[in-house]
Design an enzyme around this catalytic site. Structure first.
Site, PDB file in Angstrom:
ATOM      1  N   ASN A   9       1.261  -0.919  -0.324  1.00  0.00           N
ATOM      2  CA  ASN A   9       0.222  -0.014   0.331  1.00  0.00           C
ATOM      3  C   ASN A   9       1.025   1.273  -0.012  1.00  0.00           C
ATOM      4  OD1 ASN A   9      -1.784   2.018   0.315  1.00  0.00           O
ATOM      5  ND2 ASN A   9      -2.734   1.428   2.591  1.00  0.00           N
ATOM      6  N   LYS A  11       0.211   3.966   0.190  1.00  0.00           N
ATOM      7  CA  LYS A  11      -0.800   5.484   0.155  1.00  0.00           C
ATOM      8  C   LYS A  11       0.325   6.669  -0.369  1.00  0.00           C
ATOM      9  CE  LYS A  11      -0.077   3.143   4.354  1.00  0.00           C
ATOM     10  NZ  LYS A  11       0.418   3.055   6.460  1.00  0.00           N
ATOM     11  N   HIS A  94      -9.229   0.743   5.136  1.00  0.00           N
ATOM     12  CA  HIS A  94      -8.128   1.761   5.325  1.00  0.00           C
ATOM     13  C   HIS A  94      -8.080   2.652   6.912  1.00  0.00           C
ATOM     14  CE1 HIS A  94      -4.340   2.861   6.379  1.00  0.00           C
ATOM     15  NE2 HIS A  94      -3.709   1.222   6.022  1.00  0.00           N
ATOM     16  N   GLU A  96      -6.578   4.713   7.552  1.00  0.00           N
ATOM     17  CA  GLU A  96      -6.568   6.357   7.518  1.00  0.00           C
ATOM     18  C   GLU A  96      -7.503   7.039   6.447  1.00  0.00           C
ATOM     19  OE1 GLU A  96      -2.721   5.623   5.407  1.00  0.00           O
ATOM     20  OE2 GLU A  96      -1.797   5.245   7.170  1.00  0.00           O
ATOM     21  N   GLU A 164      -5.381  -4.637  10.613  1.00  0.00           N
ATOM     22  CA  GLU A 164      -4.269  -3.587  10.695  1.00  0.00           C
ATOM     23  C   GLU A 164      -5.130  -2.685  12.178  1.00  0.00           C
ATOM     24  OE1 GLU A 164      -2.106  -2.395   6.970  1.00  0.00           O
ATOM     25  OE2 GLU A 164      -3.614  -0.657   6.795  1.00  0.00           O
ATOM     26  N   GLY A 170       2.239   2.610  10.232  1.00  0.00           N
ATOM     27  CA  GLY A 170       3.602   3.463  10.793  1.00  0.00           C
ATOM     28  C   GLY A 170       4.316   3.903  12.126  1.00  0.00           C
ATOM     29  N   SER A 210       3.971  -2.132   9.807  1.00  0.00           N
ATOM     30  CA  SER A 210       4.915  -2.388  10.546  1.00  0.00           C
ATOM     31  C   SER A 210       5.499  -3.200   9.924  1.00  0.00           C
ATOM     32  CB  SER A 210       5.265  -1.574  11.784  1.00  0.00           C
ATOM     33  OG  SER A 210       5.096  -0.891  12.157  1.00  0.00           O
TER      34      SER A 210
HETATM   35  P1  13P Z   1       2.922   0.521   7.756  1.00  0.00           P
HETATM   36  O1  13P Z   1       3.606  -0.968   7.275  1.00  0.00           O
HETATM   37  O2  13P Z   1       4.124   1.535   7.395  1.00  0.00           O
HETATM   38  O3  13P Z   1       2.778   0.054   9.158  1.00  0.00           O
HETATM   39  O4  13P Z   1       1.429   1.128   7.362  1.00  0.00           O
HETATM   40  C1  13P Z   1       1.105  -0.699   7.229  1.00  0.00           C
HETATM   41  C2  13P Z   1      -0.378   0.023   6.440  1.00  0.00           C
HETATM   42  O5  13P Z   1      -0.983   0.738   6.764  1.00  0.00           O
HETATM   43  C3  13P Z   1      -1.128  -0.682   4.916  1.00  0.00           C
HETATM   44  O6  13P Z   1      -1.972  -0.979   4.902  1.00  0.00           O
END
Ligand code: 13P
Length: 246
Positions: A9, A11, A94, A96, A164, A170, A210
């Site tokens: 992903n 982002k 997601h 976010e 997640e 992150g 992560s």
């Molecule tokens: P990270 O791997 O950067 O923690 O992000 C995970 C994520 O949100 C994947 O959709």
């Protein structure tokens, strides 16, 4: 047997030209993968990525899709627009999007139905916040997200779930392999109750948060974990390739 899927992903990272160069580098590194591989890229990168990924084993994914076929929805993108470029996967709900853009279980559900009706493979994200975990609400939150988000789905095996935990995204703080395995086991049990136990066994459930080249082996060797949804580490070709080939 459930075939694992490793999906990046990206982002809001990479311009179209950066994306194309990145994928040219990635392709040979993952060509012999024993799992499904996908990259979920920013919408504007899709045409350039589709060109590079033609006849490769990397599936193209989007990060969101609107529920309407077309109309007055400024800034949104429809299933048809994605399909024209050969997009196969789409991330839905997601954290976010839930946190910053007002996405709810109800809007997740509408987007999910549009994706399924249009033949896209949805990757539906669920996960609890740190506060919810610390106050013992993880299972309640996940069950609600599944019940409301997946309402009306006829064939649950057609979708992928990504677990997640928000506190692991992150932050460099991964769930331990045991924690992730146990929680994904709970998600599978819930799908069994909400749909049917047999179907639940067929649903692929990824872990995300992560995951990186160093911790992927342990996470991916857990029996309930069917792959990963990778953020930061999917932006580096060697790291993403290591995860795919682990
Ligand atoms: P990270 O791997 O950067 O923690 O992000 C995970 C994520 O949100 C994947 O959709």
């Amino acid at each position: 047997m459930r075939r694992p899927i490793i999906a990046g992903n990206w982002k809001m990272n990479m311009t179209a030209s950066e994306a194309a160069a990145f994928l040219e580098q990635l392709k040979p590194l993952v060509k012999d993968a024993n799992c499904d591989v996908a990259v979920c890229v920013p919408a504007i990168d899709i045409p350039a990525c589709a060109e590079v990924l033609k006849e490769s084993n990397i599936g193209l994914g989007a990060q969101n899709v609107h529920f309407a076929e077309k109309g007055a929805f400024t800034g949104e993108i429809s299933v048809g627009m994605l399909k024209e470029f050969g997009v196969k996967y789409v991330i839905i709900g997601h954290s976010e999007r839930r946190q910053y853009f007002g996405e709810t279980d109800e809007s997740v559900n509408k987007r999910l139905h549009a994706a399924l009706n249009g033949g896209l493979i949805p990757i539906v994200c669920v996960g609890e916040s740190l506060e919810e975990r610390e106050t013992g609400k993880t299972e309640e939150v996940l069950f609600r997200q599944l019940k409301e988000g997946l309402k009306g789905v006829e064939d649950v095996t057609k979708l992928i779930i990504a677990y997640e935990p928000i506190w692991a995204i992150g932050t460099g703080k991964t769930a331990t392999a045991e924690q992730a395995n146990e929680t994904i086991g709970f998600i599978r049990k819930s799908l069994g109750e909400l749909f049917c136990p047999h179907c639940a066994q067929e649903v692929r459930i990824q872990y995300g948060g992560s995951m990186n080249a160093g911790n992927c082996k342990e996470l991916l060797s857990q029996p309930e974990i069917d792959g990963g949804l990778i953020g930061g580490a999917s932006l580096k070709t060697p790291d993403f390739a290591t995860i795919v080939n682990s």
